[in-house]
Design a protein around this motif. Structure first.
Motif, PDB file in Angstrom:
ATOM      1  N   GLY A  99      -1.781  -2.749  -3.972  1.00 53.14           N
ATOM      2  CA  GLY A  99      -1.451  -3.782  -4.939  1.00 53.14           C
ATOM      3  C   GLY A  99      -1.480  -5.114  -4.224  1.00 53.14           C
ATOM      4  O   GLY A  99      -0.770  -5.308  -3.228  1.00 53.14           O
ATOM      5  N   ILE A 100      -2.328  -6.028  -4.679  1.00 50.55           N
ATOM      6  CA  ILE A 100      -2.527  -7.306  -3.993  1.00 50.55           C
ATOM      7  C   ILE A 100      -2.143  -8.452  -4.923  1.00 50.55           C
ATOM      8  O   ILE A 100      -2.647  -8.550  -6.048  1.00 50.55           O
ATOM      9  CB  ILE A 100      -3.994  -7.486  -3.547  1.00 50.55           C
ATOM     10  N   SER A 101      -1.259  -9.307  -4.444  1.00 46.54           N
ATOM     11  CA  SER A 101      -0.881 -10.512  -5.180  1.00 46.54           C
ATOM     12  C   SER A 101      -1.341 -11.719  -4.373  1.00 46.54           C
ATOM     13  O   SER A 101      -0.927 -11.890  -3.224  1.00 46.54           O
ATOM     14  CB  SER A 101       0.642 -10.541  -5.376  1.00 46.54           C
ATOM     15  N   ILE A 102      -2.216 -12.523  -4.957  1.00 45.25           N
ATOM     16  CA  ILE A 102      -2.757 -13.711  -4.280  1.00 45.25           C
ATOM     17  C   ILE A 102      -2.144 -14.935  -4.950  1.00 45.25           C
ATOM     18  O   ILE A 102      -2.254 -15.123  -6.159  1.00 45.25           O
ATOM     19  CB  ILE A 102      -4.291 -13.745  -4.372  1.00 45.25           C
TER      20      ILE A 102
ATOM     21  N   ALA B  74       0.844  -1.190   0.000  1.00 45.96           N
ATOM     22  CA  ALA B  74       0.000   0.000   0.000  1.00 45.96           C
ATOM     23  C   ALA B  74       0.881   1.242   0.000  1.00 45.96           C
ATOM     24  O   ALA B  74       1.969   1.237   0.579  1.00 45.96           O
ATOM     25  CB  ALA B  74      -0.926   0.009   1.215  1.00 45.96           C
ATOM     26  N   ASP B  75       0.388   2.295  -0.636  1.00 49.01           N
ATOM     27  CA  ASP B  75       1.176   3.521  -0.739  1.00 49.01           C
ATOM     28  C   ASP B  75       0.229   4.710  -0.838  1.00 49.01           C
ATOM     29  O   ASP B  75      -0.813   4.644  -1.494  1.00 49.01           O
ATOM     30  CB  ASP B  75       2.083   3.460  -1.970  1.00 49.01           C
TER      31      ASP B  75
ATOM     32  N   LEU C 161       0.579  -2.513  -7.584  1.00 45.84           N
ATOM     33  CA  LEU C 161       0.453  -1.199  -6.964  1.00 45.84           C
ATOM     34  C   LEU C 161       0.938  -0.083  -7.891  1.00 45.84           C
ATOM     35  O   LEU C 161       0.177   0.839  -8.213  1.00 45.84           O
ATOM     36  CB  LEU C 161       1.246  -1.163  -5.652  1.00 45.84           C
ATOM     37  N   PHE C 162       2.192  -0.166  -8.316  1.00 44.82           N
ATOM     38  CA  PHE C 162       2.795   0.974  -9.002  1.00 44.82           C
ATOM     39  C   PHE C 162       2.503   1.022 -10.502  1.00 44.82           C
ATOM     40  O   PHE C 162       2.493   2.112 -11.091  1.00 44.82           O
ATOM     41  CB  PHE C 162       4.303   0.978  -8.758  1.00 44.82           C
ATOM     42  N   ALA C 163       2.266  -0.124 -11.122  1.00 44.05           N
ATOM     43  CA  ALA C 163       1.989  -0.122 -12.562  1.00 44.05           C
ATOM     44  C   ALA C 163       0.497  -0.140 -12.866  1.00 44.05           C
ATOM     45  O   ALA C 163       0.094   0.107 -14.006  1.00 44.05           O
ATOM     46  CB  ALA C 163       2.658  -1.332 -13.228  1.00 44.05           C
ATOM     47  N   LYS C 164      -0.336  -0.436 -11.872  1.00 47.30           N
ATOM     48  CA  LYS C 164      -1.787  -0.537 -12.106  1.00 47.30           C
ATOM     49  C   LYS C 164      -2.572   0.429 -11.213  1.00 47.30           C
ATOM     50  O   LYS C 164      -3.236   1.343 -11.696  1.00 47.30           O
ATOM     51  CB  LYS C 164      -2.258  -1.977 -11.858  1.00 47.30           C
TER      52      LYS C 164
END
Length: 420
Positions: free
Chosen positions: A269-272, A184-185, A290-293
């Motif tokens: 940005g969540i990676s499951i 998160a940012d 997070l940063f690219a989407k």
């Protein structure tokens, strides 16, 4: 008046070497620990960032010091800071049983002292210089320090993990053999600290937000890796102890963030991932989400990707600024607590939507036609119990007007309920 700004690294390069949660925690925590020790030696100075009082030095359960600091300097502070850095690194070297040279060569700690006018904003003025310093970080071939942060079989806990209850087995953080890594940012933080008189208030608010976020993650059943400034990194199961989803947790954290700092928002940005999925890849996927989407366009978004055991993946972005879509998405997530929405039904539903994608795209803007579609294609006796669910789904589809987003949402629901 003069200010000193300091930056430390290479954080992400070090994180990527971790293969287990404790290694990831250690890799993150060491930077926070070093910053805390440096800050403590200059705690009588006026700090712009981070927030500093006696209480912050008593917190050892999670790293709360981020990778930069700025304070109003006095005569001789630059020279004192040089000595302080060496003292702290020597202390770390002894505790990790590596040489001072290994630590000094690997870590990239740079600072600058600048004279600023009385009405200048120290963060805005010094940030470009610190950014430039980071671009000049040297790549070292000596990995002794980074390797010292990695736990090997039979190693005892050191000061990085002692008494911190860090789960080393990723399976213990899983839901049905899947786990989440969440980055998160903060968005528009420049607006929040634009006025110099707001900086102190924002720094304190960020500190309290980090504490609250850590507690929320812990209650959910997750584990905070880092919480400093507006940056947050944590592990979590897909479904928490209270049966809510990872998206509900992120919403709670985001609401608390905005309560503390009304001018800013928080993106995720969540990676499951499957339990055997490489940790460094999951970490990279989370950062990309997070940063690219999420932090593209108007930011304030949640981007997620699910990578299944088979290697197949799906993803989408939920824009929180579109309040109607976001709230309907969250409401749809609450239906996951209802066991009647079983995997067989969801499998049939998402398959039907995929089959009739062309038709649905044509009527996506028309809620009445969407209702007719589901009435016609799901008219068996057993489907009557899903009427409320269909109403919510149709409402979400009409608001979203993005069938790919809807499809990814349903795939996530099907995945949680026991994917075929």
């Amino acid at each position: 008046m003069k200010y000193i700004g300091l930056t430390i690294g290479p954080i992400y390069k070090t994180l990527k070497k971790a293969k287990k949660p404790k290694e990831l925690f250690s890799s993150s925590y060491i930077f926070s620990y070093i910053m805390k020790e440096i800050v403590q030696k200059f705690k009588t100075r006026k700090f712009i960032t981070p927030y500093v009082n006696d209480d912050v030095f008593k917190i050892d359960k999670v790293g709360l010091f981020h990778d930069r600091l700025i304070f109003k300097s006095q005569k001789g502070d630059a020279e004192a800071l040089e000595r302080c850095i060496d003292e702290v690194l020597n202390d770390v070297a002894q505790k990790l049983a590596v040489s001072f040279e290994n630590v000094k060569n690997y870590l990239q700690i740079h600072f600058i002292e600048k004279e600023l006018s009385a009405d200048a904003n120290p963060i805005i003025k010094l940030t470009p210089y610190l950014d430039t310093k980071e671009l000049m970080f040297e790549v070292t071939q000596d990995e002794s320090f980074a390797n010292a942060l990695r736990r090997k079989k039979g190693d005892k806990d050191n000061f990085l993990t002692e008494g911190k209850n860090i789960v080393d087995d990723i399976k213990k953080l899983c839901y049905h053999n899947y786990y989440c890594i969440v980055h998160a940012d903060g968005d528009k933080m420049g607006v929040a600290i634009e006025k110099p008189e707001n900086i102190s208030k924002v720094s304190q608010a960020l500190f309290h937000y980090c504490q609250n976020a850590h507690e929320s993650v812990k209650k959910f059943g997750g584990q905070t890796i880092f919480a400093g400034g507006d940056d947050l990194l944590f592990f979590a199961p897909v479904i928490g102890k209270d049966k809510s989803t990872i998206f509900n947790l992120c919403d709670k954290i985001a609401q608390d963030f905005s309560t503390n700092i009304p001018e800013a928002t928080l993106s995720f940005g969540i990676s499951i991932n499957y339990v055997k999925f490489p940790l460094y890849e999951a970490l990279e996927n989370s950062r990309k989400q997070l940063f690219a989407k999420a932090k593209t366009e108007d930011k304030n978004s949640v981007a997620f990707q699910v990578t299944k055991h088979s290697g197949q993946s799906f993803e989408t972005i939920i824009r929180k600024n579109d309040t109607e879509v976001y709230q309907k998405f969250l409401k749809l997530m609450t239906t996951l607590e209802d066991e009647q929405n079983n995997s067989n039904f969801l499998h049939s539903l998402h398959h039907k939507i995929k089959s009739y994608k062309t038709t649905l795209n044509e009527i996506l803007h028309n809620e009445k036609k969407l209702h007719n579609f589901f009435d016609n294609y799901f008219n068996e006796a057993g489907h009557s119990e899903y009427k409320d669910f269909f109403d919510e789904l149709v409402s979400y589809m009409a608001a979203s007007k993005d069938l790919n987003q809807v499809y990814a949402t349903l795939r996530f629901m099907k995945f949680v309920k026991g994917d075929k």
